[in-house]
Design a protein around this motif. Structure first.
Motif, PDB file in Angstrom:
ATOM      1  N   ALA A   9       0.830  -1.207   0.000  1.00 42.49           N
ATOM      2  CA  ALA A   9       0.000   0.000   0.000  1.00 42.49           C
ATOM      3  C   ALA A   9       0.867   1.260   0.000  1.00 42.49           C
ATOM      4  CB  ALA A   9      -0.935  -0.010   1.204  1.00 42.49           C
ATOM      5  N   LYS A  10       1.954   1.238   0.747  1.00 42.81           N
ATOM      6  CA  LYS A  10       2.844   2.398   0.821  1.00 42.81           C
ATOM      7  C   LYS A  10       3.455   2.702  -0.545  1.00 42.81           C
ATOM      8  CE  LYS A  10       7.287   3.783   2.743  1.00 42.81           C
ATOM      9  NZ  LYS A  10       8.421   3.365   3.577  1.00 42.81           N
ATOM     10  N   TYR A  11       3.959   1.676  -1.221  1.00 42.37           N
ATOM     11  CA  TYR A  11       4.614   1.909  -2.504  1.00 42.37           C
ATOM     12  C   TYR A  11       3.622   2.146  -3.633  1.00 42.37           C
ATOM     13  CZ  TYR A  11       9.236   1.299  -0.662  1.00 42.37           C
ATOM     14  OH  TYR A  11      10.390   1.496   0.042  1.00 42.37           O
ATOM     15  N   LEU A  12       2.413   1.619  -3.534  1.00 43.48           N
ATOM     16  CA  LEU A  12       1.379   1.962  -4.516  1.00 43.48           C
ATOM     17  C   LEU A  12       1.018   3.441  -4.410  1.00 43.48           C
ATOM     18  CD1 LEU A  12      -1.024  -1.122  -4.450  1.00 43.48           C
ATOM     19  CD2 LEU A  12       0.404  -0.346  -6.351  1.00 43.48           C
ATOM     20  N   ALA A  13       0.986   3.960  -3.180  1.00 46.19           N
ATOM     21  CA  ALA A  13       0.707   5.386  -2.973  1.00 46.19           C
ATOM     22  C   ALA A  13       1.825   6.261  -3.530  1.00 46.19           C
ATOM     23  CB  ALA A  13       0.499   5.667  -1.490  1.00 46.19           C
ATOM     24  N   GLN A  14       3.055   5.724  -3.590  1.00 44.87           N
ATOM     25  CA  GLN A  14       4.177   6.480  -4.145  1.00 44.87           C
ATOM     26  C   GLN A  14       4.225   6.413  -5.667  1.00 44.87           C
ATOM     27  OE1 GLN A  14       7.818   5.143  -2.362  1.00 44.87           O
ATOM     28  NE2 GLN A  14       7.255   5.851  -0.315  1.00 44.87           N
ATOM     29  N   GLY A  15       3.350   5.591  -6.267  1.00 46.00           N
ATOM     30  CA  GLY A  15       3.286   5.526  -7.714  1.00 46.00           C
ATOM     31  C   GLY A  15       4.047   4.374  -8.348  1.00 46.00           C
ATOM     32  N   VAL A  16       4.463   3.396  -7.566  1.00 44.66           N
ATOM     33  CA  VAL A  16       5.157   2.227  -8.110  1.00 44.66           C
ATOM     34  C   VAL A  16       4.111   1.279  -8.690  1.00 44.66           C
ATOM     35  CG1 VAL A  16       6.641   0.272  -7.527  1.00 44.66           C
ATOM     36  CG2 VAL A  16       7.006   2.469  -6.429  1.00 44.66           C
ATOM     37  N   LYS A  17       4.433   0.666  -9.823  1.00 46.45           N
ATOM     38  CA  LYS A  17       3.496  -0.261 -10.470  1.00 46.45           C
ATOM     39  C   LYS A  17       3.245  -1.465  -9.576  1.00 46.45           C
ATOM     40  CE  LYS A  17       5.226   0.766 -15.076  1.00 46.45           C
ATOM     41  NZ  LYS A  17       5.911   0.170 -16.236  1.00 46.45           N
ATOM     42  N   GLU A  18       2.007  -1.921  -9.581  1.00 48.26           N
ATOM     43  CA  GLU A  18       1.632  -3.064  -8.750  1.00 48.26           C
ATOM     44  C   GLU A  18       2.354  -4.340  -9.192  1.00 48.26           C
ATOM     45  OE1 GLU A  18      -2.343  -5.263  -6.977  1.00 48.26           O
ATOM     46  OE2 GLU A  18      -2.565  -3.662  -8.456  1.00 48.26           O
ATOM     47  N   ASP A  19       2.599  -4.496 -10.484  1.00 49.07           N
ATOM     48  CA  ASP A  19       3.318  -5.670 -10.983  1.00 49.07           C
ATOM     49  C   ASP A  19       4.726  -5.740 -10.405  1.00 49.07           C
ATOM     50  OD1 ASP A  19       1.139  -6.364 -12.503  1.00 49.07           O
ATOM     51  OD2 ASP A  19       1.906  -5.465 -14.356  1.00 49.07           O
ATOM     52  N   ASN A  20       5.383  -4.587 -10.306  1.00 46.36           N
ATOM     53  CA  ASN A  20       6.735  -4.558  -9.739  1.00 46.36           C
ATOM     54  C   ASN A  20       6.734  -4.988  -8.270  1.00 46.36           C
ATOM     55  OD1 ASN A  20       7.550  -3.592 -12.199  1.00 46.36           O
ATOM     56  ND2 ASN A  20       7.908  -1.494 -11.498  1.00 46.36           N
ATOM     57  N   ILE A  21       5.769  -4.498  -7.540  1.00 45.70           N
ATOM     58  CA  ILE A  21       5.690  -4.836  -6.117  1.00 45.70           C
ATOM     59  C   ILE A  21       5.366  -6.313  -5.941  1.00 45.70           C
ATOM     60  CG2 ILE A  21       4.523  -4.339  -3.935  1.00 45.70           C
ATOM     61  CD1 ILE A  21       3.975  -1.512  -5.078  1.00 45.70           C
TER      62      ILE A  21
END
Length: 141
Positions: A9-21
């Motif tokens: 959730a933190k990195y999705l809020a920063q704009g990182v692609k969900e596939d990468n996470i």
């Protein structure tokens, strides 16, 4: 899994692609090497910058229990094999001296018994303490 959800959730809020996470979480759970995961995250088709990828990896490894959590499995394997060889040789020595007979290749049998038992114990203890790494692999070229 709750820790991974918070990181995701933190990195999705920063704009990182969900596939990468999702890729990073899966690779960390499988016990992948940091360098390989970072190389894949920073590849052209994934497009993460090195700082962001490093921070993500640090948090994921911390949530998973450490970078080398699954890397010491070989130490248990080698330790158990050595211990079994050493115990088999020890049993052979005991059997020969208890029921009579001659010990064939006595020096070799004693070396296998002592080396196997001590080596097996050392590998198992190293693995339990987290000190076993890939570079300690006796059969790695």
């Amino acid at each position: 899994m709750n820790n991974f959800a918070a990181i995701k959730a933190k990195y999705l809020a920063q704009g990182v692609k969900e596939d990468n996470i999702d890729y990073a979480i899966g690779a960390v759970k499988e016990g992948g090497k940091r360098e390989h995961i970072l190389d894949n995250l920073m590849a052209d088709y994934r497009g993460m910058d090195p700082i962001e990828a490093s921070q993500l990896m640090e948090e994921l490894f911390a949530a998973n229990g450490g970078e080398f959590k699954k890397e010491n499995r070989g130490g248990y394997l080698y330790g158990v094999v050595l211990l079994l060889l050493g115990l088999a040789a020890t049993f052979y020595i005991y059997y020969v001296y208890t029921y009579g007979g001659t010990l064939r290749k006595a020096l070799l049998v004693w070396a296998v018994a002592i080396g196997g038992v001590l080596g097996g114990i050392v590998y198992i203890v190293m693995s339990m303490r987290g000190k076993y790494r890939d570079e300690h692999d006796p059969f790695n070229e």
